[in-house]
Design a protein around this motif. Structure first.
Motif, short mmCIF file in Angstrom:
data_model
loop_
_atom_site.label_atom_id
_atom_site.label_comp_id
_atom_site.label_asym_id
_atom_site.label_seq_id
_atom_site.Cartn_x
_atom_site.Cartn_y
_atom_site.Cartn_z
N MET A 115 0.86 -1.19 0.00
CA MET A 115 0.00 0.00 0.00
C MET A 115 0.89 1.24 0.00
SD MET A 115 -2.90 1.12 2.77
CE MET A 115 -3.76 2.66 2.61
N LEU A 116 0.57 2.20 -0.88
CA LEU A 116 1.34 3.42 -0.95
C LEU A 116 1.04 4.31 0.25
CD1 LEU A 116 1.01 4.36 -4.72
CD2 LEU A 116 2.99 3.38 -3.57
N LYS A 117 2.07 4.92 0.81
CA LYS A 117 1.89 5.83 1.92
C LYS A 117 1.94 7.27 1.40
CE LYS A 117 3.99 2.84 5.42
NZ LYS A 117 5.05 2.71 6.43
N PRO A 118 1.12 8.16 1.95
CA PRO A 118 1.17 9.56 1.51
C PRO A 118 2.50 10.20 1.90
CG PRO A 118 -0.29 9.30 3.41
CD PRO A 118 0.08 7.92 2.96
N PHE A 119 2.95 11.11 1.06
CA PHE A 119 4.21 11.80 1.31
C PHE A 119 3.99 12.78 2.46
CE2 PHE A 119 7.87 14.37 0.80
CZ PHE A 119 8.77 13.66 0.02
N THR A 120 4.93 12.83 3.39
CA THR A 120 4.84 13.76 4.51
C THR A 120 6.18 14.46 4.72
OG1 THR A 120 5.46 12.04 6.11
CG2 THR A 120 3.10 12.38 5.71
N LEU A 121 6.11 15.64 5.31
CA LEU A 121 7.30 16.35 5.77
C LEU A 121 7.30 16.29 7.30
CD1 LEU A 121 7.58 19.67 3.71
CD2 LEU A 121 9.20 17.78 3.71
N SER A 122 8.44 16.03 7.88
CA SER A 122 8.50 15.99 9.34
C SER A 122 8.23 17.39 9.90
CB SER A 122 9.89 15.53 9.80
OG SER A 122 10.84 16.55 9.55
N PRO A 123 7.68 17.46 11.13
CA PRO A 123 7.44 18.77 11.75
C PRO A 123 8.70 19.62 11.82
CG PRO A 123 6.32 17.05 12.98
CD PRO A 123 7.17 16.34 11.96
N GLY A 124 9.84 18.96 12.01
CA GLY A 124 11.09 19.71 12.10
C GLY A 124 11.45 20.37 10.79
N LEU A 125 11.32 19.64 9.68
CA LEU A 125 11.62 20.23 8.38
C LEU A 125 10.61 21.32 8.02
CD1 LEU A 125 12.73 17.24 6.10
CD2 LEU A 125 14.14 19.02 7.14
N PHE A 126 9.34 21.09 8.37
CA PHE A 126 8.33 22.12 8.12
C PHE A 126 8.69 23.40 8.86
CE2 PHE A 126 4.45 24.45 8.99
CZ PHE A 126 3.75 24.38 7.80
N ALA A 127 9.09 23.27 10.12
CA ALA A 127 9.44 24.44 10.93
C ALA A 127 10.67 25.15 10.36
CB ALA A 127 9.69 24.03 12.37
N THR A 128 11.64 24.38 9.91
CA THR A 128 12.85 24.98 9.33
C THR A 128 12.51 25.76 8.07
OG1 THR A 128 14.20 23.19 10.21
CG2 THR A 128 15.15 24.49 8.43
N THR A 185 -4.97 28.46 6.97
CA THR A 185 -5.29 27.15 7.50
C THR A 185 -4.44 26.92 8.76
OG1 THR A 185 -3.53 26.07 6.25
CG2 THR A 185 -5.69 26.30 5.16
N PRO A 186 -4.68 25.85 9.52
CA PRO A 186 -3.80 25.57 10.67
C PRO A 186 -2.33 25.45 10.25
CG PRO A 186 -5.81 24.31 10.88
CD PRO A 186 -5.88 24.98 9.54
N ALA A 187 -2.06 24.80 9.11
CA ALA A 187 -0.68 24.73 8.62
C ALA A 187 -0.17 26.12 8.27
CB ALA A 187 -0.59 23.81 7.41
N GLY A 188 -1.05 26.95 7.69
CA GLY A 188 -0.66 28.31 7.36
C GLY A 188 -0.35 29.14 8.59
N GLU A 189 -1.12 28.92 9.67
CA GLU A 189 -0.84 29.63 10.93
C GLU A 189 0.54 29.26 11.45
OE1 GLU A 189 -2.57 31.91 12.31
OE2 GLU A 189 -4.66 31.71 11.65
N ARG A 190 0.87 27.96 11.41
CA ARG A 190 2.20 27.54 11.88
C ARG A 190 3.29 28.11 10.99
NH1 ARG A 190 -0.48 22.61 11.90
NH2 ARG A 190 0.86 21.79 10.22
N PHE A 191 3.03 28.13 9.70
CA PHE A 191 4.03 28.65 8.77
C PHE A 191 4.26 30.15 9.00
CE2 PHE A 191 5.77 29.87 4.63
CZ PHE A 191 6.65 28.83 4.39
#
Length: 406
Positions: A1-14, A360-366
């Motif tokens: 089964m294919l897994k969705p691509f994700t970025l770690s929280p650390g890389l997102f924060a960087t 969005t919530p991701a946008g707020e963190r960004f």
């Protein structure tokens, strides 16, 4: 089964902080490769029943990948990504001829086969009098004997025009031949003369030296991610311009730079756009359909929050670049003034982004990550007179914008 691509929280924060480093850049490259592969699957599924040769070409690419994984690095090439996106959109629209788009997969397969040593009978189709081999070069159709030509025979022909590298220590090529290099606000330039290429190499070498000495972290991430520079035709003889196309991760376009310093800053600016375009493949930062329009101190028109986000992220990198370039004695005064002006502009625009209610919530963190980095830049002490001039200029720009837009 294919897994969705994700970025770690650390890389997102960087990345949100405006940086990245080589690990984040390589992850973004993998993300965009995943996107290209999905688009390629869509293209094949949509068109192969009518054009069975597409599956043969895809099989050639797959065999090249199996034989020599490095040979298929071309699937991560910015122009191949641009081809996949443009072709998929053309299929979705269901309008206009697809033949030229689909035939380009044959050119990709021919290049992959040659690099991996795979025996395959693939003849790239000609376009506008040229047979193009992505990431390699092109040859005039006058060099084609009968109906076939290989990359090996093309490279040996006097009419061969290879892509030219800009700097021996950096993997960036000057792409003035690929049919998918356009999409900027001004046209892409056609084949440059040797003298023009020498001029580009000279300014690139000087700008690259500045980045390595004064902005080593920026140089490292650009080195990890930038693969292609597209020369553009200027629409004004008095202003250098640069631009990024969202489909082409690892590339940007530019007219002849005004100076090495300006070009060093432009590289940081455009690579910020590259990073954010790649991140937006995975994360939606703004709510779709938001109708608010905002003041961007670097534009004369009101901007949607998505465009303002892009501008803030790009100019956050620019502010950081000017701060680093203040250590260069020959540009210290200019860099200090530009740093003061740019950080003030980003502050105003980022306040609008954070107060918009459109994230969005991701946008707020960004946005919070950008704010932390910007607050650090705002805390850098500068001469009071320089700061006052920067804010007066910003106020003047805002008044002019209000008169224009209401």
């Amino acid at each position: 089964m294919l897994k969705p691509f994700t970025l770690s929280p650390g890389l997102f924060a960087t990345l949100a902080a405006g940086h990245g480093g080589a690990p984040a850049i390589h992850e973004l490259r993998s993300l965009r490769l995943s996107r290209t592969l999905l688009l390629l699957t869509f293209i094949i599924d949509s068109c192969a029943s009518a054009r069975p040769v597409l599956r043969d070409w895809l099989a050639t690419v797959a065999e090249a990948q199996r034989r020599d994984p490095r040979s298929c690095g071309l699937l991560s090439d910015p122009m191949v990504g641009a081809w996949a996106a443009q072709t998929a959109r053309a299929i979705q629209r269901g309008s206009g001829p697809l033949d030229a788009h689909l035939a380009h997969l044959g050119a990709i397969a021919a290049t992959a086969a040659h690099r991996a040593g795979v025996e395959a009978s693939v003849t790239p189709a000609a376009r506008d009098g040229w047979v193009v081999f992505p990431t390699a070069g092109r040859v005039s159709t006058s060099a084609v004997s009968g109906d076939s030509i290989t990359l090996a025979t093309a490279e040996a022909h006097p009419a061969w025009q290879p892509l030219r590298r800009l700097h021996p220590g950096c993997g960036v090529v000057l792409n003035d031949i690929d049919p998918y290099r356009g999409g900027h606000h001004v046209p892409a330039a056609d084949r440059l003369s040797p003298a023009a290429v020498d001029g580009w190499r000279e300014v690139f070498a000087s700008a690259w030296d500045l980045l390595q000495r004064r902005l080593p972290a920026r140089a490292a991430e650009i080195s990890a991610g930038l693969r292609c520079l597209v020369p553009l035709e200027p629409d004004s003889p008095h202003a250098a311009q640069s631009a990024t196309v969202g489909d082409a991760y690892g590339a940007f376009g530019a007219t002849t730079p005004a100076s090495p310093v300006a070009f060093a800053v432009d590289m940081v600016h455009e690579f910020q756009h590259n990073k954010l375009d790649a991140l937006l493949t995975l994360h939606r930062l703004a709510v779709p359909g938001h109708t608010g329009r905002y003041f961007a101190p670097w534009r004369t028109d009101p901007r949607p929050v998505s465009g303002l986000l892009h501008g803030v992220y790009a100019f956050l990198g620019v502010a950081d670049a000017w701060n680093g370039l203040r250590a260069e004695p020959s540009v210290e005064i200019t860099a200090t003034a530009e740093f003061a002006a740019t950080r003030a502009r980003v502050d105003v625009a980022l306040r609008s982004v954070q107060a918009s209610g459109a994230l969005t919530p991701a946008g707020e963190r960004f946005a919070a990550g950008m704010r932390r980095s910007l607050d650090g830049l705002l805390a850098v002490p500068l001469p009071a007179a320089v700061v006052r001039r920067a804010h007066r200029a910003l106020d003047d720009t805002h008044r002019t914008w209000q008169r224009r837009n209401g």
